[in-house]
Design a protein around this motif. Structure first.
Motif, PDB file in Angstrom:
ATOM      1  N   TYR A  72       0.843  -1.205   0.000  1.00  0.00           N
ATOM      2  CA  TYR A  72       0.000   0.000   0.000  1.00  0.00           C
ATOM      3  C   TYR A  72       0.877   1.255   0.000  1.00  0.00           C
ATOM      4  O   TYR A  72       0.674   2.183  -0.798  1.00  0.00           O
ATOM      5  N   GLN A  73       1.871   1.285   0.884  1.00  0.00           N
ATOM      6  CA  GLN A  73       2.717   2.470   1.013  1.00  0.00           C
ATOM      7  C   GLN A  73       3.561   2.683  -0.235  1.00  0.00           C
ATOM      8  O   GLN A  73       3.746   3.821  -0.691  1.00  0.00           O
ATOM      9  N   GLY A  74       4.060   1.582  -0.828  1.00  0.00           N
ATOM     10  CA  GLY A  74       4.835   1.700  -2.049  1.00  0.00           C
ATOM     11  C   GLY A  74       4.010   2.232  -3.207  1.00  0.00           C
ATOM     12  O   GLY A  74       4.474   3.060  -3.997  1.00  0.00           O
ATOM     13  N   LEU A  75       2.788   1.747  -3.310  1.00  0.00           N
ATOM     14  CA  LEU A  75       1.892   2.230  -4.361  1.00  0.00           C
ATOM     15  C   LEU A  75       1.600   3.720  -4.208  1.00  0.00           C
ATOM     16  O   LEU A  75       1.506   4.458  -5.200  1.00  0.00           O
ATOM     17  N   ARG A  76       1.475   4.153  -2.974  1.00  0.00           N
ATOM     18  CA  ARG A  76       1.201   5.572  -2.703  1.00  0.00           C
ATOM     19  C   ARG A  76       2.440   6.440  -2.939  1.00  0.00           C
ATOM     20  O   ARG A  76       2.378   7.444  -3.642  1.00  0.00           O
ATOM     21  N   ASP A  77       3.565   6.021  -2.342  1.00  0.00           N
ATOM     22  CA  ASP A  77       4.748   6.882  -2.337  1.00  0.00           C
ATOM     23  C   ASP A  77       5.533   6.832  -3.650  1.00  0.00           C
ATOM     24  O   ASP A  77       5.995   7.860  -4.138  1.00  0.00           O
ATOM     25  N   GLU A  78       5.699   5.630  -4.210  1.00  0.00           N
ATOM     26  CA  GLU A  78       6.558   5.480  -5.385  1.00  0.00           C
ATOM     27  C   GLU A  78       5.788   5.617  -6.692  1.00  0.00           C
ATOM     28  O   GLU A  78       6.284   6.197  -7.658  1.00  0.00           O
ATOM     29  N   TYR A  79       4.565   5.079  -6.745  1.00  0.00           N
ATOM     30  CA  TYR A  79       3.793   5.103  -7.984  1.00  0.00           C
ATOM     31  C   TYR A  79       2.770   6.227  -8.045  1.00  0.00           C
ATOM     32  O   TYR A  79       2.226   6.510  -9.105  1.00  0.00           O
ATOM     33  N   GLY A  80       2.461   6.818  -6.892  1.00  0.00           N
ATOM     34  CA  GLY A  80       1.498   7.909  -6.884  1.00  0.00           C
ATOM     35  C   GLY A  80       0.050   7.492  -7.003  1.00  0.00           C
ATOM     36  O   GLY A  80      -0.802   8.301  -7.377  1.00  0.00           O
ATOM     37  N   HIS A  81      -0.272   6.227  -6.678  1.00  0.00           N
ATOM     38  CA  HIS A  81      -1.661   5.788  -6.713  1.00  0.00           C
ATOM     39  C   HIS A  81      -2.455   6.518  -5.631  1.00  0.00           C
ATOM     40  O   HIS A  81      -1.941   6.796  -4.539  1.00  0.00           O
ATOM     41  N   ASP A  82      -3.728   6.804  -5.929  1.00  0.00           N
ATOM     42  CA  ASP A  82      -4.562   7.423  -4.911  1.00  0.00           C
ATOM     43  C   ASP A  82      -4.928   6.388  -3.853  1.00  0.00           C
ATOM     44  O   ASP A  82      -4.644   5.194  -3.995  1.00  0.00           O
ATOM     45  N   GLU A  83      -5.529   6.859  -2.770  1.00  0.00           N
ATOM     46  CA  GLU A  83      -5.804   5.969  -1.641  1.00  0.00           C
ATOM     47  C   GLU A  83      -6.726   4.816  -2.036  1.00  0.00           C
ATOM     48  O   GLU A  83      -6.536   3.670  -1.599  1.00  0.00           O
ATOM     49  N   GLN A  84      -7.731   5.093  -2.873  1.00  0.00           N
ATOM     50  CA  GLN A  84      -8.686   4.061  -3.257  1.00  0.00           C
ATOM     51  C   GLN A  84      -8.005   2.916  -4.011  1.00  0.00           C
ATOM     52  O   GLN A  84      -8.197   1.745  -3.694  1.00  0.00           O
ATOM     53  N   ASP A  85      -7.183   3.264  -5.024  1.00  0.00           N
ATOM     54  CA  ASP A  85      -6.519   2.225  -5.804  1.00  0.00           C
ATOM     55  C   ASP A  85      -5.453   1.506  -4.983  1.00  0.00           C
ATOM     56  O   ASP A  85      -5.279   0.284  -5.104  1.00  0.00           O
ATOM     57  N   ALA A  86      -4.726   2.244  -4.154  1.00  0.00           N
ATOM     58  CA  ALA A  86      -3.697   1.615  -3.323  1.00  0.00           C
ATOM     59  C   ALA A  86      -4.320   0.656  -2.317  1.00  0.00           C
ATOM     60  O   ALA A  86      -3.772  -0.416  -2.043  1.00  0.00           O
ATOM     61  N   THR A  87      -5.472   1.023  -1.779  1.00  0.00           N
ATOM     62  CA  THR A  87      -6.168   0.144  -0.845  1.00  0.00           C
ATOM     63  C   THR A  87      -6.652  -1.111  -1.558  1.00  0.00           C
ATOM     64  O   THR A  87      -6.513  -2.224  -1.057  1.00  0.00           O
ATOM     65  N   CYS A  88      -7.201  -0.931  -2.758  1.00  0.00           N
ATOM     66  CA  CYS A  88      -7.679  -2.065  -3.555  1.00  0.00           C
ATOM     67  C   CYS A  88      -6.540  -3.019  -3.884  1.00  0.00           C
ATOM     68  O   CYS A  88      -6.639  -4.234  -3.661  1.00  0.00           O
ATOM     69  N   LEU A  89      -5.425  -2.491  -4.398  1.00  0.00           N
ATOM     70  CA  LEU A  89      -4.319  -3.324  -4.845  1.00  0.00           C
ATOM     71  C   LEU A  89      -3.462  -3.836  -3.695  1.00  0.00           C
ATOM     72  O   LEU A  89      -2.746  -4.824  -3.847  1.00  0.00           O
ATOM     73  N   GLY A  90      -3.550  -3.176  -2.554  1.00  0.00           N
ATOM     74  CA  GLY A  90      -2.781  -3.620  -1.396  1.00  0.00           C
ATOM     75  C   GLY A  90      -3.455  -4.723  -0.613  1.00  0.00           C
ATOM     76  O   GLY A  90      -2.848  -5.342   0.260  1.00  0.00           O
ATOM     77  N   GLY A  91      -4.744  -4.971  -0.909  1.00  0.00           N
ATOM     78  CA  GLY A  91      -5.450  -6.048  -0.238  1.00  0.00           C
ATOM     79  C   GLY A  91      -5.634  -5.826   1.246  1.00  0.00           C
ATOM     80  O   GLY A  91      -5.612  -6.769   2.039  1.00  0.00           O
ATOM     81  N   ILE A  92      -5.838  -4.569   1.632  1.00  0.00           N
ATOM     82  CA  ILE A  92      -6.008  -4.257   3.047  1.00  0.00           C
ATOM     83  C   ILE A  92      -7.378  -3.631   3.280  1.00  0.00           C
ATOM     84  O   ILE A  92      -8.015  -3.152   2.338  1.00  0.00           O
ATOM     85  N   PRO A  93      -7.857  -3.614   4.515  1.00  0.00           N
ATOM     86  CA  PRO A  93      -9.174  -3.027   4.796  1.00  0.00           C
ATOM     87  C   PRO A  93      -9.225  -1.573   4.377  1.00  0.00           C
ATOM     88  O   PRO A  93      -8.246  -0.834   4.494  1.00  0.00           O
ATOM     89  N   SER A  94     -10.381  -1.149   3.861  1.00  0.00           N
ATOM     90  CA  SER A  94     -10.532   0.237   3.403  1.00  0.00           C
ATOM     91  C   SER A  94     -10.368   1.254   4.524  1.00  0.00           C
ATOM     92  O   SER A  94     -10.119   2.418   4.283  1.00  0.00           O
ATOM     93  N   SER A  95     -10.495   0.790   5.780  1.00  0.00           N
ATOM     94  CA  SER A  95     -10.365   1.685   6.923  1.00  0.00           C
ATOM     95  C   SER A  95      -8.899   1.956   7.275  1.00  0.00           C
ATOM     96  O   SER A  95      -8.602   2.818   8.093  1.00  0.00           O
ATOM     97  N   TYR A  96      -7.974   1.223   6.634  1.00  0.00           N
ATOM     98  CA  TYR A  96      -6.566   1.376   6.944  1.00  0.00           C
ATOM     99  C   TYR A  96      -6.045   2.718   6.470  1.00  0.00           C
ATOM    100  O   TYR A  96      -6.416   3.225   5.422  1.00  0.00           O
ATOM    101  N   SER A  97      -5.171   3.329   7.251  1.00  0.00           N
ATOM    102  CA  SER A  97      -4.459   4.528   6.822  1.00  0.00           C
ATOM    103  C   SER A  97      -3.009   4.378   7.221  1.00  0.00           C
ATOM    104  O   SER A  97      -2.647   3.516   8.017  1.00  0.00           O
ATOM    105  N   ALA A  98      -2.172   5.199   6.653  1.00  0.00           N
ATOM    106  CA  ALA A  98      -0.736   5.065   6.883  1.00  0.00           C
ATOM    107  C   ALA A  98      -0.365   5.191   8.348  1.00  0.00           C
ATOM    108  O   ALA A  98       0.669   4.695   8.792  1.00  0.00           O
ATOM    109  N   GLY A  99      -1.214   5.861   9.115  1.00  0.00           N
ATOM    110  CA  GLY A  99      -0.893   6.060  10.515  1.00  0.00           C
ATOM    111  C   GLY A  99      -1.295   4.919  11.416  1.00  0.00           C
ATOM    112  O   GLY A  99      -0.997   4.893  12.612  1.00  0.00           O
ATOM    113  N   ASP A 100      -2.032   3.928  10.891  1.00  0.00           N
ATOM    114  CA  ASP A 100      -2.505   2.823  11.731  1.00  0.00           C
ATOM    115  C   ASP A 100      -1.366   1.904  12.147  1.00  0.00           C
ATOM    116  O   ASP A 100      -0.397   1.753  11.436  1.00  0.00           O
TER     117      ASP A 100
END
Length: 221
Positions: A193-221
């Motif tokens: 999730y973090q790599g998709l956000r930081d390195e590829y610039g994916h938005d939160e929705q796509d990074a959450t989808c492709l990261g296979g994590i709960p939609s409630s997850y955020s980087a601070g969890d």
């Protein structure tokens, strides 16, 4: 489509995936039996009840060979519509295990829906006009000042509609797949999730989808 159980989408998830990414690859067969593919947006009309089928609707150019095949007496043809959602290469450099033991390899995460059904041609001016209006409203709705079909002269729109024909797929089977490292540890999925956000610039929705994590997850969890 190969579907390990952990990657399978249910009907409601397939519907959401189609709504989010409605531009489809429409696969049919030519008269020779060879596969043929067209690319077009298709709008989903979910079934009103369990006894009725879902439907997909759109339009193609009247000059398209697919329209000619259907006009030549083929009332319906077998069709496959493929809807591609978010996708990304996943580098093993993101995995915590790379530092621990190095036993990691790349993969590709993605979401896709296959819709199997019967395709028919609709050559009705009123239906086509309503379809064009529906497509326009769907894709203009998020703009601050949406363009409307009524903004153009009526005779111009009528001429444009004469150059197209409608297509409708009666859905017989839905197959959806989200390969998003769901079978991996939460630590690894967070790293993806973090790599998709930081390195590829994916938005939160796509990074959450492709990261296979709960939609409630955020980087601070």
């Amino acid at each position: 489509m190969y579907q390990p159980p952990q990657f399978r989408l249910d009907r409601a998830e397939c519907h959401r995936a189609i709504e989010a990414a409605p531009f489809a690859t429409l696969v049919t067969r030519e008269a020779s039996g060879a596969p043929d593919a067209d690319h077009l947006p298709l709008l989903l009309t979910p079934a009103a009840d369990e006894r009725s089928p879902d439907r997909l609707c759109g339009h193609i150019a009247r000059a398209n060979p697919l329209a000619h095949r259907l006009e030549e007496g083929m009332d319906e043809v077998e069709a496959l519509a493929i809807f591609h959602g978010p996708q990304a290469y996943i580098t093993p450099s993101w995995y915590p295990a790379k530092q621990a033991h190095g036993k990691v390899v790349p993969t590709w995460n993605y979401q896709v829906v296959h819709v199997h059904g019967r395709l028919r041609l609709i050559d009705d001016p009123h239906w086509l006009h309503e379809m064009v209006v529906a497509l326009t409203e769907r894709f203009e709705s998020e703009r601050a000042t949406p363009w409307r079909v009524s903004d153009a002269p009526d005779d111009y729109i009528a001429a444009m509609c004469r150059a197209i024909v409608g297509v409708e797929i009666t859905v017989e089977r839905l197959e959806g797949k989200r390969k998003a490292s769901q079978h991996k540890s939460l630590e690894e999925r967070r790293a993806i999730y973090q790599g998709l956000r930081d390195e590829y610039g994916h938005d939160e929705q796509d990074a959450t989808c492709l990261g296979g994590i709960p939609s409630s997850y955020s980087a601070g969890d």
